[in-house]
Design an enzyme around this catalytic site. Structure first.
Site, PDB file in Angstrom:
ATOM      1  N   GLN A  83       0.828  -1.212   0.000  1.00 52.20           N
ATOM      2  CA  GLN A  83       0.000   0.000   0.000  1.00 52.20           C
ATOM      3  C   GLN A  83       0.862   1.262   0.000  1.00 52.20           C
ATOM      4  O   GLN A  83       0.436   2.311   0.484  1.00 52.20           O
ATOM      5  CB  GLN A  83      -0.969  -0.017   1.182  1.00 52.20           C
ATOM      6  CG  GLN A  83      -2.120  -1.001   1.004  1.00 52.20           C
ATOM      7  CD  GLN A  83      -2.905  -0.759  -0.286  1.00 52.20           C
ATOM      8  OE1 GLN A  83      -3.155   0.371  -0.666  1.00 52.20           O
ATOM      9  NE2 GLN A  83      -3.265  -1.828  -0.974  1.00 52.20           N
ATOM     10  N   SER A  84       2.054   1.170  -0.543  1.00 47.46           N
ATOM     11  CA  SER A  84       2.944   2.328  -0.585  1.00 47.46           C
ATOM     12  C   SER A  84       2.396   3.432  -1.487  1.00 47.46           C
ATOM     13  O   SER A  84       2.156   3.218  -2.680  1.00 47.46           O
ATOM     14  CB  SER A  84       4.322   1.888  -1.097  1.00 47.46           C
ATOM     15  OG  SER A  84       5.088   3.023  -1.485  1.00 47.46           O
TER      16      SER A  84
END
Ligand SMILES: *Cc1c(COP(=O)(O)O)cnc(C)c1O
Length: 326
Positions: A73-74
Site C-alpha cells: 500500500q505504498s
C-alpha cells in the site's frame, strides 16, 4: 551538479483554516491545513514534490528505467508508477509480502499505471534492490534506483522548495504558525522542511509525528533525517544551519506498528471528515492528526497557538483498511 526538476504536480497547494474542526474539537486554538493531499499526480501526496527532483535526476542521467520499493500500500510506489508513466520511463516496484489474489488501493493503482511488480516477501524497504539493478543492467536497461520513500538529498529538495512556498503563503496571509504537525517516516520530508526552515527563516516549531517503529537501513528516523541533511550539504552545497530540535520526532504514536489502525487513527479520521469533509489516510495522516489532537487535549500546546497540519495524502490506502474504519 544541479538537479533539473521534472514538473509533475499542481503547485502551490492550498493553505486554509479549519474553522469547523477548531470550533468543535480545539476551541482556543487556530488550526490551519496545507493541502499536499492535492499535489496532483495520481490523487496527490507528499511524494509528488520529491519525485519532481528524483525523476528530473533520472532523466538527467539518461536512465530509461526506475526502481522503487515499499509496502504493497505504498503511496510512494503508486506515485512513482504514475510519474514514470508521465516521463516515459519503465517502472519496477519491489513490494513487500506475497502477491494477493485481489489487488486494491495503491497496489491496484500501481498496476494500472503499468508498473512491473516484484513481490519481495519480508523485505519491504528495498533491501534487495541492488540485485534487481544488476539484473536490469545486464538486460541492457539503464536503471535509476530511488531509495525507500524517495528519501535522500535529491528528494528532500522538493520540501526545501515547499517550505519557501509555505513561507510566501503565510506572508501573504499575514500569519505566523507556532507549530507545524506532519507525518514523518522515511525522513525526506522532515529533512527538507528542517533545511528550508533554516534557509528561509520560517518561524514555527516542527512537530513530526513518528509513524514507523522499525528502523530504515538500520537507522532510527532521527538518524535518517540528519544523514539526508548531511548528504544535501555535500551534494548540493545547501548551507542550512539546522536546529537540533528539528531532527527529532515525536514518539509514542507509532507503538502499535506501521499500518496498524487503532481507535486513535480512527478517531482522527472521523473527526476531520465529519467536521470539514477532508479525508485523512489510515497509515500516515490519520496517525499524525491524532497526534495533533492528543497534544492539544493534553495541554502540551499553549492556548492561543496557531497550528498548521501539513496534509501529506495517502487516500488510496483507505479502501484497503475498510474493515478497521467502520
Ligand atoms: C511517505 C508518506 C509520508 C512520510 O514522508 P517521509 O518523507 O517518508 O517521512 C507521510 N504521509 C504520507 C501519506 C506518505 O505517503
Amino acid at each position: 551538479m544541479k538537479t533539473k526538476k521534472f514538473n509533475l504536480g499542481f503547485l502551490p497547494t492550498p493553505l486554509h483554516e479549519l474553522h469547523q474542526f477548531s470550533r468543535k474539537y480545539t476551541p482556543g486554538y487556530r488550526i490551519f491545513i496545507k493541502r499536499d493531499d492535492h499535489t496532483g499526480l495520481a490523487s496527490g501526496g507528499n511524494k509528488t514534490r520529491k519525485l519532481e527532483y528524483l525523476i528530473g535526476a533520472a532523466l538527467q542521467q539518461g536512465a530509461d528505467t526506475v526502481i522503487a520499493s515499499g509496502a504493497q500500500q505504498s503511496n510512494h510506489c503508486r506515485q512513482t508508477a504514475a510519474a514514470c508513466a508521465m516521463a516515459g520511463l519503465e517502472c519496477h516496484l519491489m513490494l513487500g509480502g506475497e502477491e494477493p489474489k485481489v489487488k486494491s488501493g495503491n497496489l491496484l493503482l500501481s498496476y494500472i499505471f503499468g508498473a512491473r511488480i516484484h513481490y519481495s516477501g519480508e523485505k519491504r524497504k528495498g533491501e534487495d534492490a541492488e540485485i534487481l539493478v544488476e539484473k536490469l543492467r545486464s538486460a541492457g536497461n539503464h536503471p535509476y534506483l530511488i531509495p525507500y520513500g524517495g528519501s535522500n538529498a535529491t528528494g528532500a529538495l522538493g520540501y526545501v522548495e515547499a517550505t519557501l512556498e509555505l513561507q510566501e503563503q503565510l506572508k501573504t496571509l499575514n500569519l505566523q504558525m507556532d507549530y507545524i504537525f506532519f507525518a514523518s517516516s522515511s525522513g525526506g520530508m522532515q529533512a527538507g522542511i528542517a533545511m528550508g526552515k533554516a534557509m528561509y527563516g520560517l518561524h514555527a516549531r516542527l512537530m513530526p509525528i513518528r509513524i514507523d517503529k522499525e528502523p530504515t537501513v538500520g537507522k532510527t528516523p532521527g538518524e535518517m533525517v540528519s544523514s539526508i541533511i548531511n548528504e544535501a550539504r555535500e551534494r548540493y552545497g545547501l548551507n542550512a544551519e539546522v536546529n537540533e530540535d528539528d531532527l527529532k520526532l515525536l514518539d509514542g504514536y507509532e507503538k502499535p506498528g506501521y499500518g496498524v489502525i487503532t481507535a486513535n487513527e480512527k478517531k482522527a479520521i472521523l473527526a476531520l471528515a465529519g467536521s470539514e469533509g477532508i479525508l485523512l489516510d489510515p497509515v500516515y495522516t490519520g496517525r499524525a492528526f491524532y497526534g495533533l489532537m492528543h497534544q492539544i487535549e493534553n495541554k502540551l500546546i499553549p492556548r492561543g497557538s496557531n497550528i498548521l497540519f501539513w496534509h501529506t495524502g495517502g487516500l488510496p490506502a483507505t479502501f484497503q483498511y475498510a474493515a478497521a474504519l467502520i
